[in-house]
Design a protein around this motif. Structure first.
Motif, PDB file in Angstrom:
ATOM      1  N   HIS A 204      18.083 -52.024   0.718  1.00 62.45           N
ATOM      2  CA  HIS A 204      17.327 -53.010  -0.064  1.00 62.45           C
ATOM      3  C   HIS A 204      15.982 -52.440  -0.506  1.00 62.45           C
ATOM      4  O   HIS A 204      15.567 -52.602  -1.665  1.00 62.45           O
ATOM      5  CB  HIS A 204      17.139 -54.261   0.800  1.00 62.45           C
ATOM      6  CG  HIS A 204      16.399 -55.371   0.142  1.00 62.45           C
ATOM      7  ND1 HIS A 204      15.067 -55.622   0.396  1.00 62.45           N
ATOM      8  CD2 HIS A 204      16.802 -56.297  -0.767  1.00 62.45           C
ATOM      9  CE1 HIS A 204      14.675 -56.671  -0.317  1.00 62.45           C
ATOM     10  NE2 HIS A 204      15.706 -57.094  -1.035  1.00 62.45           N
TER      11      HIS A 204
ATOM     12  N   LEU B 254      22.647 -56.540   1.940  1.00 61.77           N
ATOM     13  CA  LEU B 254      22.297 -55.130   1.886  1.00 61.77           C
ATOM     14  C   LEU B 254      21.637 -54.752   3.198  1.00 61.77           C
ATOM     15  O   LEU B 254      20.929 -55.579   3.802  1.00 61.77           O
ATOM     16  CB  LEU B 254      21.328 -54.821   0.739  1.00 61.77           C
ATOM     17  CG  LEU B 254      21.788 -54.986  -0.702  1.00 61.77           C
ATOM     18  CD1 LEU B 254      21.742 -56.442  -1.143  1.00 61.77           C
ATOM     19  CD2 LEU B 254      20.891 -54.151  -1.636  1.00 61.77           C
TER      20      LEU B 254
ATOM     21  N   LEU C  94      22.297 -54.671  -8.756  1.00 57.54           N
ATOM     22  CA  LEU C  94      21.542 -54.018  -7.687  1.00 57.54           C
ATOM     23  C   LEU C  94      20.040 -54.126  -7.946  1.00 57.54           C
ATOM     24  O   LEU C  94      19.258 -54.379  -7.026  1.00 57.54           O
ATOM     25  CB  LEU C  94      21.956 -52.551  -7.577  1.00 57.54           C
ATOM     26  CG  LEU C  94      21.289 -51.730  -6.481  1.00 57.54           C
ATOM     27  CD1 LEU C  94      21.713 -52.231  -5.097  1.00 57.54           C
ATOM     28  CD2 LEU C  94      21.633 -50.245  -6.636  1.00 57.54           C
TER      29      LEU C  94
ATOM     30  N   ILE D 184      26.664 -52.425  -0.612  1.00 53.26           N
ATOM     31  CA  ILE D 184      26.564 -53.786  -0.108  1.00 53.26           C
ATOM     32  C   ILE D 184      27.664 -54.007   0.919  1.00 53.26           C
ATOM     33  O   ILE D 184      28.648 -53.260   0.964  1.00 53.26           O
ATOM     34  CB  ILE D 184      26.695 -54.846  -1.227  1.00 53.26           C
ATOM     35  CG1 ILE D 184      28.096 -54.771  -1.866  1.00 53.26           C
ATOM     36  CG2 ILE D 184      25.599 -54.688  -2.267  1.00 53.26           C
ATOM     37  CD1 ILE D 184      28.410 -55.938  -2.794  1.00 53.26           C
TER      38      ILE D 184
ATOM     39  N   PHE E 183      17.381 -59.674   1.624  1.00 56.88           N
ATOM     40  CA  PHE E 183      18.520 -58.752   1.711  1.00 56.88           C
ATOM     41  C   PHE E 183      19.777 -59.361   2.333  1.00 56.88           C
ATOM     42  O   PHE E 183      20.842 -58.768   2.266  1.00 56.88           O
ATOM     43  CB  PHE E 183      18.128 -57.479   2.485  1.00 56.88           C
ATOM     44  CG  PHE E 183      17.652 -57.704   3.895  1.00 56.88           C
ATOM     45  CD1 PHE E 183      18.561 -57.815   4.935  1.00 56.88           C
ATOM     46  CD2 PHE E 183      16.298 -57.794   4.182  1.00 56.88           C
ATOM     47  CE1 PHE E 183      18.133 -58.005   6.241  1.00 56.88           C
ATOM     48  CE2 PHE E 183      15.848 -57.986   5.483  1.00 56.88           C
ATOM     49  CZ  PHE E 183      16.769 -58.095   6.511  1.00 56.88           C
TER      50      PHE E 183
END
Length: 301
Positions: free
Chosen positions: A221, A216, A125, A205, A133
């Motif tokens: 994001h 994302l 992450l 996600i 993203f």
């Protein structure tokens, strides 16, 4: 990123729609008793009937981190902590970023597992916070692992190995996530997939199995990057850049069309990453002077 704040995830749903979305995300099937509906409506009200926040709350309930009855107690605790750490945001009650605390709570719950998968998920992450993203290829990470494994196994001549040692000392250290640098016997593509499963289970996600990519939401994001703070951002933008670099195959490992497609697909991620963390070009001449030609010859072998 901020252009999406007006999207449907940030428009308040109607009360009945919000309750239905929350309980569906939590996999609480109807018919619901009056107590469940009452607590669900309170959660929806506190979260401003925002779809994205309701989905996140439902994911936490589904993971059994909390239940519909005590979710608001968990939420209030982490919202206060988030507000203390991020005072630079506007009023938490009137800013779309107030839902940052819903993801903060999810991430804390993930980290409390303290497993290899949860640690890898957190690091993954952190990395993708510096990618674009959308359309993040899973094989970005499996390729990086494969390339590093092959590079480590490649046999070279003694002069080249000695020179490689000298060269590495002149470079900045290559910073990588644990799932790319741990002991060889603990590494494997399964670690990336397990980390993705953890992130997906908390609705951090969205995964597209048709083309093996994940994305994302733009505000998730932004949160993934903002939560790190200045020091953490400096570290993880460097790690993100190194991970992308390790994923690229160069001749003779380049296999043509497949690698060309891969390079095209990672270009948006590379551009965003480099805009945050520009590459420092080593002045080869100042380092080696008149010896640069003999050294270049040795590097070939």
């Amino acid at each position: 990123i901020h252009g999406t704040v007006g999207s449907k995830e940030f428009r308040g749903l109607k009360e009945k729609e919000a309750l239905l979305l929350l309980l569906k995300a939590a996999d609480i099937r109807s018919p619901w008793n009056s107590s469940t509906e009452d607590y669900g409506n309170k959660i929806a009200n506190v979260l401003g009937y925002l779809a994205l926040a309701l989905i996140q709350a439902g994911a936490l309930i589904l993971q059994r981190i909390c239940n519909v009855e005590n979710y608001l107690s968990f939420y209030d605790q982490y919202r206060r902590e988030f507000g203390t750490k991020h005072r630079h945001f506007d009023s938490m009650d009137h800013n779309p970023y107030s839902i940052y605390s819903t993801w903060d709570l999810s991430l804390k719950s993930l980290q409390m597992k303290n497993t290899q998968g949860s640690r890898d998920a957190t690091q993954l992450l952190n990395i993708v916070g510096f990618f674009h993203f959308e359309h993040i290829r899973v094989d970005t990470f499996t390729r990086a692992l494969d390339n590093r494994t092959k590079a480590g196994a490649r046999s070279t001549s003694l002069p080249a190995r000695l020179l490689s040692t000298v060269w590495s000392r002149l470079q900045q250290p290559v910073l990588l996530p644990d799932f790319l640098k741990d002991e060889p016997e603990t590494l494997g593509p399964y670690r990336v997939r397990r980390a993705l499963h953890e992130l997906r289970s908390f609705s951090l996600i969205s995964y597209d199995g048709r083309n093996e990519t994940f994305s994302l939401h733009p505000v998730v994001h932004a949160w993934a990057r903002d939560r790190l703070g200045p020091g953490g951002q400096a570290l993880w933008m460097h790690i993100a850049r190194s991970t992308l670099s390790e994923s690229i195959r160069w001749p003779p490992g380049d296999t043509g069309v497949t690698d060309e497609e891969f390079r095209r697909d990672i270009l948006p991620h590379l551009e965003l990453c480099l805009s945050s963390c520009p590459i420092r070009i080593l002045d080869f001449k100042s380092q080696f002077g008149g010896f640069k030609f003999p050294i270049a010859i040795l590097l070939r072998y």
